[in-house]
Each structure stands twice: as structure tokens, then as C-alpha cells.
Design a protein around this motif. Structure first.
Motif, PDB file in Angstrom:
ATOM      1  N   SER A  17       0.778  -1.193   0.041  1.00 45.08           N
ATOM      2  CA  SER A  17       0.134  -0.145  -0.149  1.00 45.08           C
ATOM      3  C   SER A  17       0.876   1.150  -0.023  1.00 45.08           C
ATOM      4  O   SER A  17       0.224   2.219   0.358  1.00 45.08           O
ATOM      5  CB  SER A  17      -1.013  -0.005   1.398  1.00 45.08           C
ATOM      6  OG  SER A  17      -0.153  -0.010   2.393  1.00 45.08           O
ATOM      7  N   SER A  18       2.170   1.118  -0.467  1.00 44.45           N
ATOM      8  CA  SER A  18       2.873   2.452  -0.465  1.00 44.45           C
ATOM      9  C   SER A  18       3.879   2.377  -1.988  1.00 44.45           C
ATOM     10  O   SER A  18       3.978   1.264  -2.318  1.00 44.45           O
ATOM     11  CB  SER A  18       4.056   2.505   0.742  1.00 44.45           C
ATOM     12  OG  SER A  18       4.484   1.289   0.786  1.00 44.45           O
ATOM     13  N   VAL A  19       4.200   3.413  -2.187  1.00 46.18           N
ATOM     14  CA  VAL A  19       5.308   3.639  -3.467  1.00 46.18           C
ATOM     15  C   VAL A  19       6.337   2.885  -2.960  1.00 46.18           C
ATOM     16  O   VAL A  19       7.030   3.251  -1.768  1.00 46.18           O
ATOM     17  CB  VAL A  19       5.283   4.707  -3.944  1.00 46.18           C
ATOM     18  CG1 VAL A  19       4.160   5.531  -4.621  1.00 46.18           C
ATOM     19  CG2 VAL A  19       5.732   5.932  -2.750  1.00 46.18           C
ATOM     20  N   PRO A  20       7.289   2.284  -3.809  1.00 45.32           N
ATOM     21  CA  PRO A  20       8.708   1.548  -3.655  1.00 45.32           C
ATOM     22  C   PRO A  20       9.430   2.962  -3.235  1.00 45.32           C
ATOM     23  O   PRO A  20       9.628   3.713  -4.006  1.00 45.32           O
ATOM     24  CB  PRO A  20       9.026   0.922  -4.883  1.00 45.32           C
ATOM     25  CG  PRO A  20       7.634   0.901  -5.699  1.00 45.32           C
ATOM     26  CD  PRO A  20       6.645   1.887  -5.188  1.00 45.32           C
ATOM     27  N   LEU A  21      10.298   2.674  -2.088  1.00 49.42           N
ATOM     28  CA  LEU A  21      11.028   3.813  -1.754  1.00 49.42           C
ATOM     29  C   LEU A  21      12.475   3.363  -2.297  1.00 49.42           C
ATOM     30  O   LEU A  21      13.405   2.882  -1.633  1.00 49.42           O
ATOM     31  CB  LEU A  21      11.019   3.790  -0.173  1.00 49.42           C
ATOM     32  CG  LEU A  21       9.872   4.459   0.456  1.00 49.42           C
ATOM     33  CD1 LEU A  21      10.094   4.340   1.851  1.00 49.42           C
ATOM     34  CD2 LEU A  21       9.663   5.784  -0.206  1.00 49.42           C
ATOM     35  N   ALA A  22      12.623   3.783  -3.731  1.00 51.77           N
ATOM     36  CA  ALA A  22      13.865   3.544  -4.312  1.00 51.77           C
ATOM     37  C   ALA A  22      14.564   4.819  -4.812  1.00 51.77           C
ATOM     38  O   ALA A  22      14.154   5.557  -5.025  1.00 51.77           O
ATOM     39  CB  ALA A  22      13.703   2.493  -5.591  1.00 51.77           C
ATOM     40  N   TYR A  23      16.108   4.809  -4.530  1.00 50.48           N
ATOM     41  CA  TYR A  23      16.912   6.081  -4.824  1.00 50.48           C
ATOM     42  C   TYR A  23      17.754   5.208  -5.955  1.00 50.48           C
ATOM     43  O   TYR A  23      17.780   4.142  -6.328  1.00 50.48           O
ATOM     44  CB  TYR A  23      17.536   6.738  -3.589  1.00 50.48           C
ATOM     45  CG  TYR A  23      16.749   7.230  -2.668  1.00 50.48           C
ATOM     46  CD1 TYR A  23      16.599   8.587  -2.598  1.00 50.48           C
ATOM     47  CD2 TYR A  23      15.760   6.566  -1.932  1.00 50.48           C
ATOM     48  CE1 TYR A  23      15.753   9.135  -1.596  1.00 50.48           C
ATOM     49  CE2 TYR A  23      14.946   6.822  -0.815  1.00 50.48           C
ATOM     50  CZ  TYR A  23      14.975   8.342  -0.782  1.00 50.48           C
ATOM     51  OH  TYR A  23      14.033   8.948  -0.093  1.00 50.48           O
ATOM     52  N   GLN A  24      18.724   6.211  -6.481  1.00 51.14           N
ATOM     53  CA  GLN A  24      19.710   5.981  -7.211  1.00 51.14           C
ATOM     54  C   GLN A  24      20.893   4.904  -6.468  1.00 51.14           C
ATOM     55  O   GLN A  24      20.862   5.099  -5.275  1.00 51.14           O
ATOM     56  CB  GLN A  24      20.605   6.799  -7.910  1.00 51.14           C
ATOM     57  CG  GLN A  24      19.680   7.916  -8.554  1.00 51.14           C
ATOM     58  CD  GLN A  24      19.233   7.114  -9.870  1.00 51.14           C
ATOM     59  OE1 GLN A  24      20.208   6.496 -10.539  1.00 51.14           O
ATOM     60  NE2 GLN A  24      18.218   7.435 -10.221  1.00 51.14           N
ATOM     61  N   PRO A  25      21.297   3.734  -7.283  1.00 49.35           N
ATOM     62  CA  PRO A  25      22.477   2.903  -6.596  1.00 49.35           C
ATOM     63  C   PRO A  25      23.771   3.843  -6.700  1.00 49.35           C
ATOM     64  O   PRO A  25      23.803   4.649  -7.482  1.00 49.35           O
ATOM     65  CB  PRO A  25      22.573   1.799  -7.650  1.00 49.35           C
ATOM     66  CG  PRO A  25      21.576   1.956  -8.574  1.00 49.35           C
ATOM     67  CD  PRO A  25      20.925   3.249  -8.311  1.00 49.35           C
ATOM     68  N   LEU A  26      24.727   3.485  -5.765  1.00 52.12           N
ATOM     69  CA  LEU A  26      25.942   4.252  -5.716  1.00 52.12           C
ATOM     70  C   LEU A  26      26.679   3.787  -6.944  1.00 52.12           C
ATOM     71  O   LEU A  26      26.711   2.725  -7.470  1.00 52.12           O
ATOM     72  CB  LEU A  26      26.541   3.719  -4.323  1.00 52.12           C
ATOM     73  CG  LEU A  26      28.064   4.498  -4.199  1.00 52.12           C
ATOM     74  CD1 LEU A  26      27.721   6.036  -3.688  1.00 52.12           C
ATOM     75  CD2 LEU A  26      28.907   3.541  -3.210  1.00 52.12           C
ATOM     76  N   LYS A  27      27.322   4.959  -7.684  1.00 46.66           N
ATOM     77  CA  LYS A  27      27.943   4.683  -8.797  1.00 46.66           C
ATOM     78  C   LYS A  27      29.293   5.294  -8.828  1.00 46.66           C
ATOM     79  O   LYS A  27      29.840   5.583 -10.055  1.00 46.66           O
ATOM     80  CB  LYS A  27      27.088   5.065 -10.107  1.00 46.66           C
ATOM     81  CG  LYS A  27      25.997   4.480 -10.297  1.00 46.66           C
ATOM     82  CD  LYS A  27      25.068   5.098 -11.581  1.00 46.66           C
ATOM     83  CE  LYS A  27      23.904   4.296 -11.961  1.00 46.66           C
ATOM     84  NZ  LYS A  27      22.920   5.040 -12.377  1.00 46.66           N
ATOM     85  N   LYS A  28      29.642   5.601  -7.789  1.00 44.47           N
ATOM     86  CA  LYS A  28      31.211   6.298  -7.602  1.00 44.47           C
ATOM     87  C   LYS A  28      31.919   6.292  -6.368  1.00 44.47           C
ATOM     88  O   LYS A  28      31.165   5.790  -5.273  1.00 44.47           O
ATOM     89  CB  LYS A  28      31.059   7.808  -7.857  1.00 44.47           C
ATOM     90  CG  LYS A  28      30.106   8.624  -6.969  1.00 44.47           C
ATOM     91  CD  LYS A  28      30.119   9.978  -7.290  1.00 44.47           C
ATOM     92  CE  LYS A  28      29.446  10.788  -6.219  1.00 44.47           C
ATOM     93  NZ  LYS A  28      28.524  10.917  -5.446  1.00 44.47           N
ATOM     94  N   ASN A  29      33.154   6.415  -6.249  1.00 46.22           N
ATOM     95  CA  ASN A  29      33.750   6.268  -4.961  1.00 46.22           C
ATOM     96  C   ASN A  29      33.377   7.815  -4.136  1.00 46.22           C
ATOM     97  O   ASN A  29      33.014   8.581  -4.687  1.00 46.22           O
ATOM     98  CB  ASN A  29      35.277   6.389  -5.066  1.00 46.22           C
ATOM     99  CG  ASN A  29      35.918   5.017  -5.677  1.00 46.22           C
ATOM    100  OD1 ASN A  29      35.189   3.832  -5.667  1.00 46.22           O
ATOM    101  ND2 ASN A  29      36.963   5.023  -6.377  1.00 46.22           N
ATOM    102  N   THR A  30      33.301   7.479  -2.918  1.00 47.43           N
ATOM    103  CA  THR A  30      32.733   8.735  -2.225  1.00 47.43           C
ATOM    104  C   THR A  30      33.324   8.641  -0.719  1.00 47.43           C
ATOM    105  O   THR A  30      34.026   7.812  -0.335  1.00 47.43           O
ATOM    106  CB  THR A  30      31.214   8.868  -2.353  1.00 47.43           C
ATOM    107  OG1 THR A  30      30.843   9.996  -1.648  1.00 47.43           O
ATOM    108  CG2 THR A  30      30.727   7.591  -1.449  1.00 47.43           C
ATOM    109  N   ASN A  31      33.137   9.745  -0.163  1.00 49.07           N
ATOM    110  CA  ASN A  31      33.316   9.696   1.503  1.00 49.07           C
ATOM    111  C   ASN A  31      32.421  10.702   2.190  1.00 49.07           C
ATOM    112  O   ASN A  31      31.684  11.328   1.673  1.00 49.07           O
ATOM    113  CB  ASN A  31      34.939  10.278   1.806  1.00 49.07           C
ATOM    114  CG  ASN A  31      35.062  11.596   1.207  1.00 49.07           C
ATOM    115  OD1 ASN A  31      34.434  12.672   1.502  1.00 49.07           O
ATOM    116  ND2 ASN A  31      35.894  11.752  -0.009  1.00 49.07           N
ATOM    117  N   THR A  32      32.117  10.275   3.501  1.00 49.69           N
ATOM    118  CA  THR A  32      31.372  10.848   4.230  1.00 49.69           C
ATOM    119  C   THR A  32      31.747  10.719   5.822  1.00 49.69           C
ATOM    120  O   THR A  32      32.959  10.079   6.017  1.00 49.69           O
ATOM    121  CB  THR A  32      30.076  10.177   4.147  1.00 49.69           C
ATOM    122  OG1 THR A  32      29.105  10.708   5.080  1.00 49.69           O
ATOM    123  CG2 THR A  32      30.060   8.625   4.614  1.00 49.69           C
TER     124      THR A  32
END
Ligand SMILES: Cc1cc2nc3c(=O)[nH]c(=O)nc-3n(C[C@H](O)[C@H](O)[C@H](O)COP(=O)(O)OP(=O)(O)OC[C@H]3O[C@@H](n4cnc5c(N)ncnc54)[C@H](O)[C@@H]3O)c2cc1C
Ligand code: FES
Length: 522
Positions: A20-35
Motif C-alpha cells: 500500500s505504498s510507493v517503492p522507496l527506491a533511490y539511485q544506486p551508488l555509482k562512484k567512490n565517495t566519502n562521508t
């Protein structure tokens, strides 16, 4: 946001929440990154952590290998409660009165946190403050209910003993404990609200992004490196650790049915029984019930229970699929106005040895954190996980950090520990079993099985086009033999709860890798 459904779920059945909800999908990771902080896992624990940290101005990245909520959070029944399923009098025996009061306060804080976040972030998730009723399972005694009432009150929980159970047909005239100021909500709408808030606060979310290697520097996901100062493993069952945590908690499957019921028939409330004291399982299976708004005419009655240890349903000679019939019979007797079953699904909970979740630094690590040991109270435990871990990362003292510290010495009733440890060890005996069927020809389209071929155990699935998929049935975690789960169409490990899709992909840790393909002729 990419709205496509991901192909990884924790089972074949879709829960009402996911349906009963919209799929909660985002873009997949496609690069090296940091956080600054990397969070692995997009369930209630991971998203709450991300939300708390993003709100505090930290840079966060959350990765999830399915869609948001595609793990156990999307399969929950979302009672936000401080009526703990292991009972206050038991927790008092294990941890003493002072700690038990802290446990109660922490779960009440988690309920208040959810209610507050719904308000502050304006999340439309049908959140309601409701009463909950704990009543006796026929195998339990009134003395135990009285003990629970006294212990809950000592712990500071708002409770009353009632002489009847509101709205229950079959249990009229029996005692129950009323728990005031509990919560209930639509989990997927809540997770969407949290995810939206994280992104608005500058956090990044990547779905279809599987963390394959996790260490103190960060993780490798989809072949890319994510460097981080802090790594939070919120994967329900930790996938960064092979051994330590998995001897302190035990995986159980639990089942849910949902049926329409005319609006106004029942008040919005939570109901739980005290569990089958005659059950062979240490975690005595109990029933849990609530209502959810459905449409203008109907509510949905959602009932759960009939638990068993993962991969061991047959030990009670009650196959997974038969559990829904038992649950329906139980619910219909108590709520005769319910209609036909509209939804059914199952999920997994991890029962911690000493009744408390494991939240905080992973034992032996300074910058890797875990949130696990959810038990049937994973909505509050997961929320607490976010609150506690974000405080630790921010260097803020947290009054519950020591209570839930994963490195604490876990105490249990000695008998319980011995029984669970013996059960785990006994699963290696499956190596001697002949398997479910004698030949591949016996496996029908859409079904799976475990077959012995010489000394090898093979996991077989035959798809609708009659193509056979064959894998080693040896769990990549610590080598137990997998079992076919005909209900959720998965291969489940009876030792520590790893699970794999019929295509051999890992869906629940502690295993970190897929099943090995093997070539076998029919
Ligand atoms: C049927 C059922 C009913 C329940 N009812 C209640 C209830 O009424 N009240 C209550 O308090 N609790 C309840 N629980 C428990 C509660 O729902 C769960 O404990 C809680 O939702 C778990 O949240 P989580 O974030 O820890 O895990 P999850 O929601 O499972 O999230 C972990 C996520 O990590 C992802 N992941 C795993 N490995 C990786 C990887 N290597 N890389 C990237 N991502 C990965 C998974 O895909 C998953 O989405 C219930 C559970 C079940 C199954
Ligand atoms: S989950 Fe540990 S051996 Fe399978």
C-alpha cells in the motif's frame, strides 16, 4: 527518485505496508565517495540513525541493498510499545529493578520520539496513540499476569489491571493489563517521512547498493569505496561480524495475516497474549493484534504469531504455510467480525539472550557500531538504536548506552542459554539427513528442496519454465545445511538465520555472500 521496484525483498509475500505504498527506491551508488558517517541498512534502525545525525549537522550516507524498508521493517506490524515481549518480571530477574526501570523509560522515550518525529516532520503515517492489552495465553497463569503488572508498575510504566479484555470475544471475563499511551502507525509511510527528512537535511541515500566489505575505513559497495569516519551497521543481523554477536541472539520466524473488518467494529488498540508456555521454543510464541486504517468503510485487522526458530518449522510438524491457518483460526475466534484474509506475510526477529537489544560500538571496534537483537520490540529497539548510536558518535553522554552496550556481559537463565546453544549445535546434524526429496524430478515448478548427492547437500529450485537452479546448500556463514522455506520461497539457515532467495542471493545476514552455484544434471 527512481520509483522502480527493486528485486530484493526478504520473502515472496508482500506485506500490507509494502503493497500500500510507493517503492522507496533511490539511485544506486555509482562512484567512490566519502562521508563522516556511513550507515548500512535502510530499515527503522538505519533511517533513525541517519535522521538524528543529519539533524545534528553531520554528513551522512545511507546505503541499502534493496529498497528502503525491504528488510524486516517492511514486514513488521508496527506496534510502538513498552509492553515488552520478554516480560518485565523476567527482565527484573536478569537485570535488577533499577536497570529494568531504565529499560522501560528507554522504550517510552522511543515511542515519544516516533510520535514527536511524526509531528515535527509532518509525516502522514496514520500515527495513533492507543491503549494496549496484555492478556493470558491459556497455558499461562493469573499469578504471572499479576507479577507482570507489579513489575511493570515498579518500572514506572502506566498500567492497570482490568477484569475484562476490551473487544475480545473469546476471552470475555478474563483479566488483562492495560498499557496506556502506546503507538501504532503505517511503517512504510513513516520510513518515507524519515528518508525525505534525511535528504532535506543534506544526507545521501543509495538503494540497490550492497555493502560487501566493511572495515574501520568504511565499506565497499557495488564495487565502489565509501570512506567514512564512523560506520553504523544497521543490517538487522550484523554482517560485519562472523561470530561474536551470533551466539548471543537467536533467529525466529513470525507470521502475519490481515483481514478487512467494518470500521467502528473495534477500537484502535493493541492486543497481545502472554505466549504459549508449553511451546518447545525458548521464546514462547505469542499473538499480537492491531487495527490499521484501510478505506472509508473498512479497517484492517492485523494479527501475528505462530513463531518458530528459523529453518526449524518442521520440528513441530507444522509447515510454514500451515501457520497462517492456525493464526486465522485463533484470530477469528477472538475477532469474529473479521472478513477474508487479504494479506499474509512472515518475517524474522532476533531474540537476544538477555532480552535487551545490542546497540553501540561493535565489540573490539572504536568506529564501527551495530544495532541488533531487535526481538518483537524492534520498532522501539531500532528507534533507540538511532538515538543511542547518534549520541555516541556526537560524543554526547547517553543514559542508556551502557544498558544496551553490545560488549556487556550477557546473562540469561542458564537453562535458556544451554538449550539455545544445544539447539544451534544440533543443526549440524542435518548433514546426516537424507534431504527433502530423493531426486530432482520430485521438485515441482515454483518449488525448492534440499537434496543429498553423495556427501554433498544441494539446494534446488525449479522455476516456472522448468529450469533447475542448483546451489551448494551449505550456509556460507558457518557451514550449516540450509532448509527450504516453501512459504517465502527462500533457503533459510537454521543456525543463525541467514536467508537466501530462490536465486541464491543473500537476503539476511550474518552470511555476507550468495550461495555457490553448482552444476548438477537432472
Ligand atoms: C512479522 C513481524 C512483526 C513485527 N512486529 C513488531 C511490532 O509490532 N513492534 C515492534 O516493536 N517490533 C516488531 N517487529 C520487529 C521489528 O519490525 C524489527 O525488529 C525492525 O523493523 C528491524 O529494523 P532494522 O532496521 O533493524 O532491520 P531491517 O528493517 O531488516 O533493516 C535492515 C536493512 O539492511 C539491509 N541490508 C542488509 N545487509 C545489507 C548489506 N550488506 N548492504 C546494504 N544493505 C543491507 C536490508 O536489506 C534491510 O533493509 C516485527 C517483526 C516482524 C518480522
Ligand atoms: S547463519 Fe550461521 S551457519 Fe548459517
Amino acid at each position: 527518485m527512481n520509483r522502480e521496484i527493486g528485486n530484493i525483498t526478504a520473502g515472496e509475500h508482500l506485506s500490507y505496508w509494502v503493497s500500500s505504498s510507493v517503492p522507496l527506491a533511490y539511485q544506486p551508488l555509482k562512484k567512490n565517495t566519502n562521508t563522516d558517517v556511513l550507515i548500512i541498512g535502510g530499515g527503522i534502525a538505519g533511517l533513525t540513525t541517519a535522521y538524528c545525525l543529519a539533524k545534528a549537522g553531520k554528513s551522512v550516507i545511507l546505503i541499502e541493498d534493496g529498497n528502503i524498508g525491504s528488510g524486516e521493517s517492511g514486514r513488521t506490524t508496527a506496534h510502538a510499545t513498552c509492553a515488552l515481549d520478554d516480560r518485565y518480571y523476567h527482565i527484573e530477574q536478569l537485570h535488577g529493578k533499577d536497570k529494568t526501570a531504565k529499560v522501560a523509560a528507554s522504550h517510552m522515550k522511543a515511542i515519544a520520539f516516533i510520535a514527536g518525529t511524526v509531528k515535527n516532520e509532518n509525516i502522514d503515517c496514520h500515527y495513533k496513540t492507543v491503549d494496549g492489552y496484555l492478556f493470558l495465553h491459556p497455558t499461562d497463569t493469573k499469578e504471572n499476569l499479576e507479577k507482570e503488572y507489579e513489575a511493570a508498575r515498579r518500572a514506572g510504566v502506566l498500567t492497570e489491571m482490568l477484569e475484562a479484555i476490551p473487544a475480545l470475544a473469546a476471552e470475555e471475563g478474563k483479566w488483562c493489563i492495560r498499557f496506556r499511551e502506546q503507538g501504532q502507525f503505517h511503517i512504510m509511510h513513516y520510513l518515507k517521512g524519515l528518508a525525505d527528512a534525511v535528504v532535506k537535511l543534506g544526507g545521501e541515500i543509495y538503494t540497490q547498493t550492497h555493502a560487501s566489505k566493511i572495515d574501520v575505513h568504511g565499506a565497499t559497495a557495488n564495487g565502489y569505496d565509501i570512506k567514512a569516519n564512523h560506520i553504523v551497521v544497521a543490517t538487522n543481523s550484523p554482517v560485519n561480524d562472523i561470530f561474536t554477536m551470533h551466539t548471543k541472539q537467536y533467529p525466529y520466524r513470525t507470521y502475519v495475516i490481515a483481514a478487512k473488518i467494518a470500521k467502528g467494529t473495534l477500537p484502535y488498540s493493541l492486543w497481545w497474549d502472554t505466549g504459549d508456555q508449553d511451546s518447545k521454543w525458548i521464546a514462547k510464541p505469542y499473538h499480537y493484534v492491531r487495527l490499521e486504517e484501510y478505506d472509508d468503510q473498512y479497517d484492517l485487522l492485523i494479527a501475528g504469531g505462530e513463531d518458530h526458530k528459523t529453518g526449524q518449522a518442521d520440528d513441530e510438524k507444522i509447515p510454514e504455510e500451515a501457520r497462517y491457518d492456525r493464526l486465522t483460526e485463533w484470530a477469528r475466534k477472538r475477532f469474529p467480525a473479521m472478513g477474508d484474509i487479504a494479506y499474509r506475510w512472515s518475517g524474522q526477529v532476533l531474540e537476544p539472550l538477555d532480552s535487551l537489544a545490542f546497540i553501540g560500538k561493535n565489540p573490539g571496534d572504536e568506529n564501527i557500531y551495530i544495532i541488533t537483537g531487535d526481538s518483537g520490540n524492534g520498532i522501539t529497539h531500532g528507534t533507540l538504536g538511532g538515538i543511542i548510536v547518534s549520541d555516541i558518535i556526537r560524543g554526547i553522554p547517553n543514559e542508556w548506552a551502557a544498558l544496551y552496550d553490545p560488549a556487556r556481559i550477557t546473562m540469561s537463565t542458564a537453562g535458556d542459554y544451554i538449550e539455545e546453544a544445544a539447539n544451534m549445535a544440533a543443526q549440524y546434524g542435518d548433514w546426516l539427513d537424507p534431504g527433502d526429496v530423493e531426486s530432482m524430478a520430485e521438485v515441482r515448478a515454483g518449488e525448492g528442496a534440499i537434496i543429498s548427492v553423495g556427501l554433498k547437500k544441494i539446494a534446488v529450485f525449479r522455476d516456472e519454465e522448468q529450469k533447475l537452479h542448483t546451489y551448494s546448500a551449505v550456509c556460507p556463514h558457518l557451514g550449516c545445511v540450509l532448509q527450504w522455506n516453501a512459504d517465502e520461497k527462500s533457503f533459510d539457515c537454521p543456525c543463525h538465520g541467514s536467508r537466501f532467495t530462490k536465486e541464491g542471493k543473500v537476503i539476511n545476514g550474518p552470511a555476507q555472500s550468495d550461495l555457490k552455484k553448482v552444476g548438477i544434471r537432472e
